[in-house]
Motif scaffolding. Sequence first.
Motif, PDB file in Angstrom:
ATOM      1  N   VAL A 126      46.323  29.954 -29.762  1.00  0.00           N
ATOM      2  CA  VAL A 126      46.661  29.707 -28.247  1.00  0.00           C
ATOM      3  C   VAL A 126      45.882  28.678 -27.843  1.00  0.00           C
ATOM      4  O   VAL A 126      45.037  28.268 -28.600  1.00  0.00           O
ATOM      5  N   THR A 127      46.173  28.052 -26.631  1.00  0.00           N
ATOM      6  CA  THR A 127      45.475  27.155 -26.003  1.00  0.00           C
ATOM      7  C   THR A 127      44.838  27.706 -24.895  1.00  0.00           C
ATOM      8  O   THR A 127      45.173  28.792 -24.062  1.00  0.00           O
ATOM      9  N   LEU A 128      43.649  27.179 -24.340  1.00  0.00           N
ATOM     10  CA  LEU A 128      42.757  27.672 -23.234  1.00  0.00           C
ATOM     11  C   LEU A 128      42.758  26.621 -22.254  1.00  0.00           C
ATOM     12  O   LEU A 128      43.327  25.480 -22.262  1.00  0.00           O
ATOM     13  N   ASP A 129      42.364  27.025 -20.980  1.00  0.00           N
ATOM     14  CA  ASP A 129      42.303  26.157 -20.027  1.00  0.00           C
ATOM     15  C   ASP A 129      40.948  25.334 -20.116  1.00  0.00           C
ATOM     16  O   ASP A 129      39.991  25.804 -20.943  1.00  0.00           O
ATOM     17  N   ASP A 130      40.948  24.240 -19.698  1.00  0.00           N
ATOM     18  CA  ASP A 130      39.675  23.453 -19.651  1.00  0.00           C
ATOM     19  C   ASP A 130      38.682  23.586 -18.435  1.00  0.00           C
ATOM     20  O   ASP A 130      39.200  24.188 -17.484  1.00  0.00           O
ATOM     21  N   ALA A 131      37.471  23.480 -18.784  1.00  0.00           N
ATOM     22  CA  ALA A 131      36.525  23.786 -17.767  1.00  0.00           C
ATOM     23  C   ALA A 131      36.895  22.933 -16.527  1.00  0.00           C
ATOM     24  O   ALA A 131      36.574  23.415 -15.401  1.00  0.00           O
ATOM     25  N   SER A 132      37.512  21.978 -16.491  1.00  0.00           N
ATOM     26  CA  SER A 132      37.821  20.983 -15.319  1.00  0.00           C
ATOM     27  C   SER A 132      38.881  21.918 -14.575  1.00  0.00           C
ATOM     28  O   SER A 132      39.021  21.397 -13.416  1.00  0.00           O
ATOM     29  N   ALA A 133      39.363  22.907 -14.882  1.00  0.00           N
ATOM     30  CA  ALA A 133      40.645  23.582 -14.274  1.00  0.00           C
ATOM     31  C   ALA A 133      39.944  24.512 -13.390  1.00  0.00           C
ATOM     32  O   ALA A 133      40.628  25.088 -12.576  1.00  0.00           O
ATOM     33  N   VAL A 134      38.647  25.057 -13.426  1.00  0.00           N
ATOM     34  CA  VAL A 134      38.047  26.058 -12.732  1.00  0.00           C
ATOM     35  C   VAL A 134      37.752  25.513 -11.302  1.00  0.00           C
ATOM     36  O   VAL A 134      37.427  24.433 -10.839  1.00  0.00           O
ATOM     37  N   GLY A 135      38.235  26.124 -10.392  1.00  0.00           N
ATOM     38  CA  GLY A 135      38.303  25.862  -8.859  1.00  0.00           C
ATOM     39  C   GLY A 135      39.627  25.743  -8.165  1.00  0.00           C
ATOM     40  O   GLY A 135      40.705  26.283  -8.971  1.00  0.00           O
ATOM     41  N   MET A 136      39.765  25.173  -7.008  1.00  0.00           N
ATOM     42  CA  MET A 136      41.084  25.154  -6.372  1.00  0.00           C
ATOM     43  C   MET A 136      41.489  23.666  -5.863  1.00  0.00           C
ATOM     44  O   MET A 136      42.036  23.672  -5.097  1.00  0.00           O
ATOM     45  N   GLY A 137      40.701  22.909  -6.454  1.00  0.00           N
ATOM     46  CA  GLY A 137      41.120  21.569  -6.068  1.00  0.00           C
ATOM     47  C   GLY A 137      42.401  21.063  -6.532  1.00  0.00           C
ATOM     48  O   GLY A 137      43.081  21.470  -7.523  1.00  0.00           O
ATOM     49  N   VAL A 138      42.832  20.009  -5.804  1.00  0.00           N
ATOM     50  CA  VAL A 138      44.299  19.515  -6.025  1.00  0.00           C
ATOM     51  C   VAL A 138      44.534  18.856  -7.229  1.00  0.00           C
ATOM     52  O   VAL A 138      45.580  19.144  -8.102  1.00  0.00           O
ATOM     53  N   GLU A 139      43.427  18.357  -8.043  1.00  0.00           N
ATOM     54  CA  GLU A 139      43.464  17.757  -9.154  1.00  0.00           C
ATOM     55  C   GLU A 139      43.206  18.704 -10.390  1.00  0.00           C
ATOM     56  O   GLU A 139      43.357  18.361 -11.604  1.00  0.00           O
TER      57      GLU A 139
END
Length: 325
Positions: A126-139
Motif C-alpha cells: 500500500v502507499t501512505l500519505d506524506d507528512a506534508s499532507a497533515v493539516g487542512m491547507g489548500v496545498e
Amino acid sequence: MPPGRDGDLTLLPFRPRRRGDQRNCQLTDERPKAWWTEPQVDYFCLDREDQYVYRYRTHERAIQELKTRKIRMSPFAELNDPKESNNWRFDLASSDSRQGFDPNVEREIEESGTVFAKAHAKVLCVTLDDASAVGMGVENIWGRGFSRPRMWQQYGENYRGVCMIFDRVALDRIVQAARPEGSVLMAGRVIYGNTPRVFRLSFADHPFMLDYDRVVAAGLQQAVFEHVIRHRDRLFFEKAIDWRSEKERRWVIWDNTHSELFLDIGDALKGVIVGSEFSNDVALQEEFQDLCAGDKILVYQLHWRNGSPDINFLRLPTRATSRGG
C-alpha cells in the motif's frame, strides 16, 4: 433513502466545515448526517500520516475485489523492484575458513535457495500519505496518497483505474487475523536504498551470505528460513531509491503451506477514488456506484486542473442499500 441520479438534490464538491485550530481535523458539528452526504474519509484534512493506506487498481480488479470482498496478497516475486522479481544469488560462508564446500550443497542452494526464500513470501503493498499532507491547507492535497501522478499512470491503469482507501489499523487487524498458523507476519514501511554491489559486512550481517555450517547441520530449508527472518528488513523491506516517491508500507506473510492468500475486506474500506480517465460508460459507473454503496461509500473522481489535483463526486449512489442499514 438518498436521492436517485435524477433527484433534486445538488451536491457541490465536498469541503469540510471546520473551525478552530488547523492542526485538529476533527468535526465540530456532531449532528447526525446521512451517509451519502458525509464521506468516511476526509479528503481535505488529515490528522496524521499513517491514518489511511491506498491501493491503486485497474477498474476491473477493483470491481472484482468489491464483488468478492477479498484482496489478494501477491507472491513476492510478482513485485517490481529487481531485488523482488529476480532470483537472489546466495554465497556461502563458514566459521572454518579452511573447510571446502560440498558441491552438492552449493548446487542445491543455487537451484532451490532463492525459490524457498522468496516463493513462500506473500505481500500486501500500500502507499501512505506524506507528512506534508497533515493539516487542512489548500496545498496539503499534494501529500495525499491518492494524488500521485506516477502511481496513477503505473498502477492505476494510466488514470483509468481506481484508488481504494483503507483504514490502516483496520487493515492491519484483518491481515493479522488471516495469518495462517505457523506462518511469520512482518509489517512496516519500506526503506529506500540502493543495494551495494559489494557488501563490506561480516557474513553474519550479510543478507545474501548463507551460513554453510547451519545448512549442513539443519538442512537447507531450515537454514534459509532462519536467514530470511534474521535479514527480513534488507530482503523484504528495502527497495531501490528510484521508488521512494511511492511511500510504501507492506505486510509480508512467510508461509510455506499456502501458494496464495486472500484477505476479507471487512470494514477496512473507507473510500474510493476513480481516475481522471475513468470510463464514461454509464452501466459501468452504475455498477461501480452500487458496489460502493454497499459499504456506505461515495465514489469520487480525481481531476487535474492545470496539473493540480482536485476531487469531485462522480455521481450519487443509486440506492441506499448498505451493510448494517
